[in-house]
Design an enzyme around this catalytic site. Sequence first.
Site, mmCIF file in Angstrom:
data_model
loop_
_atom_site.group_PDB
_atom_site.id
_atom_site.type_symbol
_atom_site.label_atom_id
_atom_site.label_comp_id
_atom_site.label_asym_id
_atom_site.label_seq_id
_atom_site.Cartn_x
_atom_site.Cartn_y
_atom_site.Cartn_z
ATOM 1 N NE ARG A 1 40.666 -29.704 -22.003
ATOM 2 C CZ ARG A 1 40.328 -29.926 -23.273
ATOM 3 N NH1 ARG A 1 41.044 -29.408 -24.249
ATOM 4 N NH2 ARG A 1 39.267 -30.654 -23.571
ATOM 5 C CG PHE B 1 46.411 -38.226 -29.155
ATOM 6 C CD1 PHE B 1 45.254 -38.183 -29.917
ATOM 7 C CD2 PHE B 1 46.415 -37.642 -27.904
ATOM 8 C CE1 PHE B 1 44.107 -37.571 -29.418
ATOM 9 C CE2 PHE B 1 45.270 -37.032 -27.399
ATOM 10 C CZ PHE B 1 44.115 -37.000 -28.158
ATOM 11 C CG LEU B 2 50.613 -33.661 -30.902
ATOM 12 C CD1 LEU B 2 50.848 -32.423 -31.738
ATOM 13 C CD2 LEU B 2 51.945 -34.337 -30.567
ATOM 14 C CE LYS C 1 48.182 -34.465 -34.547
ATOM 15 N NZ LYS C 1 47.200 -35.389 -33.940
ATOM 16 C CG ASP D 1 43.839 -33.890 -36.526
ATOM 17 O OD1 ASP D 1 44.376 -34.387 -37.526
ATOM 18 O OD2 ASP D 1 43.554 -34.565 -35.526
ATOM 19 C CG ASP E 1 41.479 -33.218 -24.201
ATOM 20 O OD1 ASP E 1 41.490 -32.718 -25.338
ATOM 21 O OD2 ASP E 1 40.667 -34.098 -23.852
ATOM 22 N N GLY F 1 40.188 -26.497 -26.247
ATOM 23 C CA GLY F 1 41.618 -26.616 -26.535
ATOM 24 C C GLY F 1 42.353 -25.303 -26.755
#
Length: 179
Positions: free
Chosen positions: A168, A155-156, A134, A106, A162, A47
């Site tokens: 991505r 959900f991003l 977050k 997160d 992804d 990520g």
Amino acid sequence: MKDIRGRKLTLLLRKEEINRRVLELAKKIEKDFKESPNFLIIGLLKGGFVFTADLVRNINLPLQVDFLWVSSYGLSMESSGSIKILKDIDTDITNRDVLIVDDILDTGITLRCIYEFLKMKNPSKLKTCVLLDKKGRRKVDFKADYVGFEVPDKFLVGYGLDWGELGRNLPEIYAVENQ
Ligand code: PRP
């Protein structure tokens, strides 16, 4: 309107906003690490690859880059609560000034584990930088030293993040809608 596998995407952060914030973070980091003769940036895969690439190109200092490949989610939308190191760094970080870079904080499980893991390798300085935070989702106590944006509990996807390995490459960041 954009979608991934039929799920609607709602724009959260435009590329201009992201670029502006990445530049601001890079300048802060530049100031804080200007006395570091052996500065190393460790990007977390997968990520963090887009953010790391953009960030390092805006930091005007001598630095090296390495990557640590770590996974927590598998292919689901929920954190599994444990992380796997799929590829360790190649660099000896003993007595080096190190900045860990990731796309999103997160539950905090990934960055806290990685922070502890790298701390055992005895760097002289160890800081963390995330583009997105977050805050409301934290399961373990962790605060990043540099944060781009605080984001809602959605959900991003995009800019390295992804959804089931897709998205991505989107230059913006979107929320994946439930239907
Ligand atoms: C994502 C993201 C962070 C981590 C954050 O990685 O890139 O590394 O989850 O979540 P946490 O704070 O709850 O631990 P993921 O495991 O989905 O793998 P990826 O980087 O390959 O997308």
